[in-house]
Design a protein around this motif. Sequence first.
Motif, PDB file in Angstrom:
ATOM      1  N   PRO A  97      -8.985  14.728  14.048  1.00 48.17           N
ATOM      2  CA  PRO A  97      -7.497  15.648  15.054  1.00 48.17           C
ATOM      3  C   PRO A  97      -7.904  16.793  16.307  1.00 48.17           C
ATOM      4  O   PRO A  97      -8.553  17.694  15.780  1.00 48.17           O
ATOM      5  CB  PRO A  97      -6.898  16.506  13.880  1.00 48.17           C
ATOM      6  CG  PRO A  97      -7.079  16.240  12.292  1.00 48.17           C
ATOM      7  CD  PRO A  97      -8.887  15.868  13.057  1.00 48.17           C
ATOM      8  N   GLY A 125      -3.793  21.037  17.946  1.00 48.16           N
ATOM      9  CA  GLY A 125      -2.861  20.819  16.078  1.00 48.16           C
ATOM     10  C   GLY A 125      -2.479  19.621  16.167  1.00 48.16           C
ATOM     11  O   GLY A 125      -1.954  20.481  14.981  1.00 48.16           O
ATOM     12  N   GLY A 126      -3.159  18.251  15.881  1.00 49.43           N
ATOM     13  CA  GLY A 126      -2.217  17.454  15.150  1.00 49.43           C
ATOM     14  C   GLY A 126      -1.633  16.562  16.702  1.00 49.43           C
ATOM     15  O   GLY A 126      -1.174  15.203  15.753  1.00 49.43           O
ATOM     16  N   ASN A 127      -1.383  17.174  17.401  1.00 48.84           N
ATOM     17  CA  ASN A 127      -0.681  15.667  18.168  1.00 48.84           C
ATOM     18  C   ASN A 127      -1.647  15.056  18.345  1.00 48.84           C
ATOM     19  O   ASN A 127      -0.744  13.552  19.024  1.00 48.84           O
ATOM     20  CB  ASN A 127      -0.084  16.834  19.784  1.00 48.84           C
ATOM     21  CG  ASN A 127       0.983  17.564  19.344  1.00 48.84           C
ATOM     22  OD1 ASN A 127       2.235  17.208  18.676  1.00 48.84           O
ATOM     23  ND2 ASN A 127       1.010  18.978  19.460  1.00 48.84           N
TER      24      ASN A 127
END
Lengths: 323, 262
Positions: free
Chosen positions: A133, A136-138
């Motif tokens: 990821p 930030g996980g976007n």
Amino acid sequence: MPDNKSVLIVVEANGGTPSPAAVELFTAAKAITSDESISSLVIGTGARDAAVAISRFGAVKVFTAEAGQVSSDAVAVTVITLAADLNPKTILLAETDLGRDLAPMLAARFSTAAVTDVIAIRTEGSARIFTRPVYGGNALADFTIDTEPQVVSIRPKTFAPAPENDNHTSEIVELPAAKPLAGIRILERVAVKETGPKIEEAKIVVGGGRGLGGPEGFARLQELADLLGGVVGASRPPCDQGWWPESGQIGVTGKIIAPDLYIAVGISGSSQHLSGVSGSKTLVAINKDAEANIFKAAAFGVTGDWKKVVPALVAKVKELSGR
Amino acid sequence: MDIIVLIKQIPDPEIPPASFKIDPSGTKVVPPAGVSPVIDPYSEHALEAGLRLKDTNTGSTLKAISLGSGLNKELLKKAIALGADELILLDDPAFAELDSAAAAAVLAAAVKKIGKFDVILAGRAAADWDAGQTGLLLAGDLGLPSLSRARKIEFTGGKLRVERIVSGGFEVVEAAVPAVITVSGELGKLRLPNIKGVLSAKKKEPLFWKATDLGTVAVNRRVKLVRLYQPVREAKCELIPGATPEEQGTNLAVKLRELKLI
Ligand SMILES: Cc1cc2nc3c(=O)[nH]c(=O)nc-3n(C[C@H](O)[C@H](O)[C@H](O)COP(=O)(O)OP(=O)(O)OC[C@H]3O[C@@H](n4cnc5c(N)ncnc54)[C@H](O)[C@@H]3O)c2cc1C
């Protein structure tokens, strides 16, 4: 020269037990190579006992090195010496305090590269693809590493622990104890006691966000959590504001949780928060904004003011449980 | 003491997830229109650590370095406004899209050009690629000891005394200089600039160094980005019915009981 498929797995030993995250590395290794190509270094306290335990997971050779106080520089020296001999194509680490430090240390030392916090590995043709990821996980990113050894650290809990095979034994080779490098001295280690039950281990978690508006909101969530036999956690803003302890922060920079039930109250659902809760079996969102991103991740949603929703929820739970 | 702080410019990580877009090539993030880049949050903590060291060690110097292509000078001049003596922008088209190893190699060349320093501070990770490698790779490239995840840094008797975050607590470590330290959020928020600082930032221009100013540095990627994509969240949210929020709350309890979740 035959194609090099060998993998070296670095295992942390704590008091004779391999770290749980390390056991998962064998599953990750088996996604890209066969048992015969796996060797392992077990390093830490009680390394030899941990090596015996580890040998049931499939490595041909297990090297052990005792290290009283595991410091990353000392471990790096041992890994570097061993890898120079073994010439592994890939070195697998767990993304723990130790692995996080070791990955770039090893990459720099071998003039190669590391991919950290990997959540999936696959082979496509002759290329090994590592997924992690980012933003930030976007987003998720697929990487290949052009140089060898490929250094890869794996996010704990993304691979299942490898199955044990009681009939499998590995050759165990003892290495000299790891010595820390000059220049750095650990003066003391201080354990900070976390109060209350661990959110990482709880079956039910009630999370509060900025939408709670202040510490009083958390008292209401605590009441709900107590009633459900769960624990309270928070998104980042309440921790920054001091409404809730830092140790209860959920998300990329906080705790990764995987409860049966997660109730997110007044949380918008930023990717940094969602990446910490994506393992939740059922996610319930209570938010007054019907457009909030949290509803994209939730199985059940209530669109309304938590100040009205939560007391009614509490009252009905009390009634249903006869309390 | 002579302090170097690495500050990275990144797209604002706090944009709403719906505004996050990846370009069709599948390898780049499209910066949302009208949203300015920011200084990476962990870099801000590193800068704060540097400023505190400067405050407590009279006669110290602080140089801030940023690396990229098309850097936002006004944004990064915040370092000067807060007390950095020098801002060095390693800005060159060749520095776009570097991987951690290439970034560390360029930074190492810049640090060598600066020459004199006691400590290099960097964020423990940057909030765009989240890799957490650059500071430690730089230490490796320079052959220096490194300490990660610092929450407190002091310099006494010619030695660094650092508190590092480790799981379950912290560790107190002593290190000789020069060393590289990566800084964690627990160190504390970056201070706000005062009027005097803002005025000095108006007057003082950063130094710009291009690839050619750094001699020969290898900026080839060792890690290849094959594809960048958004995770699919397949949850279909079932809205709990009810005419009022209270009714919805009641119905939620009933639903959770039905599902045997409570
Ligand atoms: C590097 C980095 C790391 C980060 N790490 C984390 C992390 O680990 N964990 C984390 O959580 N965040 C993290 N963040 C922050 C993250 O980006 C978001 O800022 C944060 O998660 C937002 O928290 P929130 O949802 O509580 O607040 P907001 O986004 O402000 O959302 C509040 C929500 O409450 C709702 N609301 C308001 N009043 C009411 C009411 N009366 N009733 C019902 N609903 C109401 C609103 O509609 C809104 O949706 C990180 C950010 C960065 C840059």
